[in-house]
Motif scaffolding. Structure first.
Motif, PDB file in Angstrom:
ATOM      1  N   VAL A   1      31.752  42.680  45.915  1.00  0.00           N
ATOM      2  CA  VAL A   1      32.223  41.580  45.070  1.00  0.00           C
ATOM      3  C   VAL A   1      33.344  40.795  45.749  1.00  0.00           C
ATOM      4  N   VAL A   2      34.147  41.458  46.583  1.00  0.00           N
ATOM      5  CA  VAL A   2      35.146  40.731  47.376  1.00  0.00           C
ATOM      6  C   VAL A   2      34.455  39.699  48.262  1.00  0.00           C
ATOM      7  N   MET A   3      33.313  40.091  48.875  1.00  0.00           N
ATOM      8  CA  MET A   3      32.587  39.145  49.722  1.00  0.00           C
ATOM      9  C   MET A   3      31.949  38.032  48.886  1.00  0.00           C
ATOM     10  N   LYS A   4      31.532  38.362  47.666  1.00  0.00           N
ATOM     11  CA  LYS A   4      31.059  37.327  46.741  1.00  0.00           C
ATOM     12  C   LYS A   4      32.189  36.338  46.458  1.00  0.00           C
ATOM     13  N   CYS A   5      33.385  36.852  46.240  1.00  0.00           N
ATOM     14  CA  CYS A   5      34.550  35.988  46.014  1.00  0.00           C
ATOM     15  C   CYS A   5      34.801  35.074  47.205  1.00  0.00           C
ATOM     16  N   PHE A   6      34.654  35.619  48.405  1.00  0.00           N
ATOM     17  CA  PHE A   6      35.073  34.913  49.612  1.00  0.00           C
ATOM     18  C   PHE A   6      34.174  33.721  49.923  1.00  0.00           C
TER      19      PHE A   6
ATOM     20  N   SER B   1      24.995  30.959  43.263  1.00  0.00           N
ATOM     21  CA  SER B   1      25.224  30.118  44.441  1.00  0.00           C
ATOM     22  C   SER B   1      25.319  30.940  45.731  1.00  0.00           C
ATOM     23  N   GLU B   2      24.794  30.382  46.800  1.00  0.00           N
ATOM     24  CA  GLU B   2      24.946  30.944  48.144  1.00  0.00           C
ATOM     25  C   GLU B   2      25.870  30.085  48.991  1.00  0.00           C
ATOM     26  N   GLU B   3      26.513  29.116  48.383  1.00  0.00           N
ATOM     27  CA  GLU B   3      27.324  28.159  49.128  1.00  0.00           C
ATOM     28  C   GLU B   3      28.789  28.593  49.197  1.00  0.00           C
ATOM     29  N   PRO B   4      29.359  28.647  50.409  1.00  0.00           N
ATOM     30  CA  PRO B   4      30.772  29.051  50.552  1.00  0.00           C
ATOM     31  C   PRO B   4      31.746  28.150  49.807  1.00  0.00           C
ATOM     32  N   MET B   5      31.430  26.877  49.717  1.00  0.00           N
ATOM     33  CA  MET B   5      32.353  25.955  49.070  1.00  0.00           C
ATOM     34  C   MET B   5      32.256  25.994  47.545  1.00  0.00           C
ATOM     35  N   GLU B   6      31.394  26.869  47.008  1.00  0.00           N
ATOM     36  CA  GLU B   6      31.309  27.072  45.565  1.00  0.00           C
ATOM     37  C   GLU B   6      31.762  28.484  45.192  1.00  0.00           C
ATOM     38  N   SER B   7      32.598  29.065  46.036  1.00  0.00           N
ATOM     39  CA  SER B   7      33.043  30.449  45.842  1.00  0.00           C
ATOM     40  C   SER B   7      34.361  30.517  45.087  1.00  0.00           C
ATOM     41  N   ALA B   8      34.694  31.709  44.645  1.00  0.00           N
ATOM     42  CA  ALA B   8      35.993  31.931  44.001  1.00  0.00           C
ATOM     43  C   ALA B   8      37.136  31.663  44.972  1.00  0.00           C
TER      44      ALA B   8
ATOM     45  N   VAL C   1      46.699  40.469  50.414  1.00  0.00           N
ATOM     46  CA  VAL C   1      47.523  39.889  49.350  1.00  0.00           C
ATOM     47  C   VAL C   1      47.582  38.367  49.403  1.00  0.00           C
ATOM     48  N   GLN C   2      47.433  37.794  50.605  1.00  0.00           N
ATOM     49  CA  GLN C   2      47.551  36.339  50.720  1.00  0.00           C
ATOM     50  C   GLN C   2      46.210  35.623  50.625  1.00  0.00           C
ATOM     51  N   GLU C   3      45.153  36.249  51.127  1.00  0.00           N
ATOM     52  CA  GLU C   3      43.853  35.590  51.157  1.00  0.00           C
ATOM     53  C   GLU C   3      42.927  36.048  50.019  1.00  0.00           C
ATOM     54  N   ASN C   4      42.905  37.355  49.751  1.00  0.00           N
ATOM     55  CA  ASN C   4      41.859  37.915  48.887  1.00  0.00           C
ATOM     56  C   ASN C   4      42.254  38.121  47.427  1.00  0.00           C
ATOM     57  N   TRP C   5      43.533  38.220  47.154  1.00  0.00           N
ATOM     58  CA  TRP C   5      43.950  38.605  45.807  1.00  0.00           C
ATOM     59  C   TRP C   5      43.660  37.508  44.783  1.00  0.00           C
ATOM     60  N   SER C   6      44.127  36.291  45.055  1.00  0.00           N
ATOM     61  CA  SER C   6      43.972  35.222  44.063  1.00  0.00           C
ATOM     62  C   SER C   6      42.507  34.895  43.756  1.00  0.00           C
ATOM     63  N   PRO C   7      41.573  34.936  44.729  1.00  0.00           N
ATOM     64  CA  PRO C   7      40.170  34.681  44.369  1.00  0.00           C
ATOM     65  C   PRO C   7      39.583  35.690  43.390  1.00  0.00           C
ATOM     66  N   MET C   8      40.106  36.937  43.392  1.00  0.00           N
ATOM     67  CA  MET C   8      39.593  37.934  42.456  1.00  0.00           C
ATOM     68  C   MET C   8      39.789  37.490  41.005  1.00  0.00           C
ATOM     69  N   LEU C   9      40.825  36.706  40.773  1.00  0.00           N
ATOM     70  CA  LEU C   9      41.102  36.221  39.427  1.00  0.00           C
ATOM     71  C   LEU C   9      40.239  35.019  39.056  1.00  0.00           C
ATOM     72  N   LYS C  10      39.487  34.511  40.038  1.00  0.00           N
ATOM     73  CA  LYS C  10      38.658  33.317  39.812  1.00  0.00           C
ATOM     74  C   LYS C  10      37.162  33.617  39.840  1.00  0.00           C
ATOM     75  N   ILE C  11      36.778  34.884  40.038  1.00  0.00           N
ATOM     76  CA  ILE C  11      35.364  35.195  40.208  1.00  0.00           C
ATOM     77  C   ILE C  11      34.558  34.874  38.949  1.00  0.00           C
ATOM     78  N   SER C  12      35.093  35.173  37.774  1.00  0.00           N
ATOM     79  CA  SER C  12      34.341  34.877  36.544  1.00  0.00           C
ATOM     80  C   SER C  12      34.139  33.378  36.379  1.00  0.00           C
ATOM     81  N   GLU C  13      35.164  32.600  36.726  1.00  0.00           N
ATOM     82  CA  GLU C  13      35.038  31.139  36.664  1.00  0.00           C
ATOM     83  C   GLU C  13      33.973  30.643  37.635  1.00  0.00           C
TER      84      GLU C  13
END
Length: 450
Positions: free
Chosen positions: A372-377, A185-192, A165-177
């Protein structure tokens, strides 16, 4: 009368539930319930009973979706997301964490203890109750359900929910962006995750400076490794070692040593070395059972640097590579090469995505969701068998891919490769190797200090 898919599924549910229930009755075990006091330890079922239970779950999932219909299936998506809201609320305010089984409290008392508005508290908890978290036996009175009590009494489960809930939830809302802004991208700093948490450096670096955060992550991994289907007993299946010295097993990114501790009890003749961040291995060494201190040791090591333990028999990674894209996973494998002796095994315990249509939609949903969670991360991914083979080949053709095995009852696959060269190979600063095979080129920048 012609049977439909719905009636077939209903029959499957009935027969497999009966098999599961009969086993519980014959062994004097409690029936499935969300109201009874949950057992202290997870129930370990025989393979055939576990399969029956899984088949009933899978069939009931499909039947539910089928009966809802196309529009209902889509409309149900929003209500399902509210379970995360409920868990976020309960975990954030530790609601019920000091409430014993069978004890009663009130919405008013919970609101007072948490410094919250009473109406807000009542609304959030009544939502949670629709997901079987807590019960309201009489108006305004709150008691634990089996699920809320398990969350309250199990700190490792609570840590797992905390990460969710603290780490993974909010990035799920940013994956499309993220995939629009940084396609492919394969870069961690360009992730959701980087976008959602407004990061200016790698997430693991941020966590390392926060002892509570890193402990929550370590405890969450301990919970994952204790879950049915993630036990490590099958990791060394089929491995044979020769030589006068005890075989050495290097557990890279091994957190507080949960896997190595389990394996050390099964293989007391082996030497286990757990590597992770300084803070994490310090916790592991502090908590290590006294009887294992001769067989399990801890070492601070950053896997972005050259592997310091030379000539070990096994270099092991659990749930590491799914945190990284191919670009960075190749770098991790190449940092092993200077340490490898001929015949050394690289064993990876991680998800292997099955071919399309091999498992039920219920199981595939879990695997695809994790992908897709790992894609977000970190713009990472879960891999199919061919992807794993290609990863070793890309790292160095002297890795002999031994294949993927899926132990019965396991949720993680075991992916293995063997090092076939006896030659000295040195990793160059640009990420290439020198040896008789020549330069393999630069793959990823060195990430110092991660």
């Amino acid at each position: 009368m012609t049977l439909t898919r719905a009636t077939d599924l209903a029959s499957l549910i009935a027969s497999n539930t009966a098999k599961y229930n009969d086993y519980l009755l014959k062994n004097d075990l409690p029936p499935p319930s969300l109201d009874l006091l949950p057992p202290e330890a997870p129930l370990r079922l025989p393979d055939d009973i576990s399969t029956a239970r899984e088949l009933a779950i899978e069939a009931s999932h499909e039947l539910h979706e089928l009966l809802c219909g196309p529009i209902g299936l889509i409309m149900n998506a929003a209500p399902r997301s509210t379970r995360i809201m409920s868990l976020h609320f309960v975990h954030t305010y530790k609601v019920g964490y000091n409430l014993g089984w069978g004890e009663k409290t009130t919405f008013a008392q919970i609101a007072k203890d948490c410094n919250l508005d009473e109406e807000d508290t009542r609304r959030m908890l009544r939502l949670a109750m629709t997901d079987y978290l807590f019960t309201e036996p009489e108006n305004g009175v709150v008691m634990h359900s089996a699920a809320s009590y398990e969350l309250a009494r199990n700190p490792l489960l609570s840590a797992w929910i905390g990460v969710t809930v603290q780490e993974n939830w909010s990035p799920m809302l940013k994956i499309s962006e993220a995939i629009s802004k940084y396609p492919g991208s394969e870069e961690p700093m360009e992730s959701a995750y980087a976008i959602a948490h407004n990061l200016s450096e790698m997430p693991f670096k941020v966590w390392e400076r926060d002892p509570k955060r890193i402990k929550q992550f370590s405890d969450a991994m301990a919970f994952l490794h204790s879950d049915s289907g993630f036990q490590p007993s099958h990791i060394l299946l089929g491995c044979q070692f020769s030589g006068p010295d005890p075989p050495t097993f290097v557990d890279i990114g091994g957190s507080q040593g949960h896997v190595s501790i389990s394996l050390a009890r099964l293989h007391p003749n082996m030497k286990f070395i757990v590597q992770d961040t300084p803070q994490t291995v310090a916790l592991g060494a502090e908590q290590l059972p006294e009887d294992l201190k001769d067989g399990v040791t801890f070492m601070a090591h950053d896997f972005w640097n050259e592997q310091p333990v030379k000539d070990a028999d096994v270099y092991f990674f659990r749930c590491i590579f799914h945190d990284w894209s191919d670009k960075y996973s190749v770098r991790i494998l190449r940092n092993l090469i200077p340490a490898l002796k001929k015949g050394a095994r690289v064993i990876i315990s991680d998800v292997c995505i099955p071919p399309k249509g091999v498992v039920s939609m219920y199981k595939e949903h879990w695997i695809r969701g994790l992908d897709v969670v790992m894609k977000c991360f970190t713009n990472a991914k879960e891999r199919e068998a061919g992807d794993w083979a290609a990863l070793f080949t890309k790292a160095d053709p002297r890795f002999k891919f031994l294949g993927v095995r899926m132990p019965p009852g396991s949720k993680d696959a075991v992916i293995e490769a063997e090092w076939t060269s006896a030659e000295d190979v040195k990793v160059q600063p640009n990420g290439s190797e020198s040896g008789t095979n020549g330069s393999l080129g630069s793959e990823a920048p060195i990430l110092n200090g991660m």
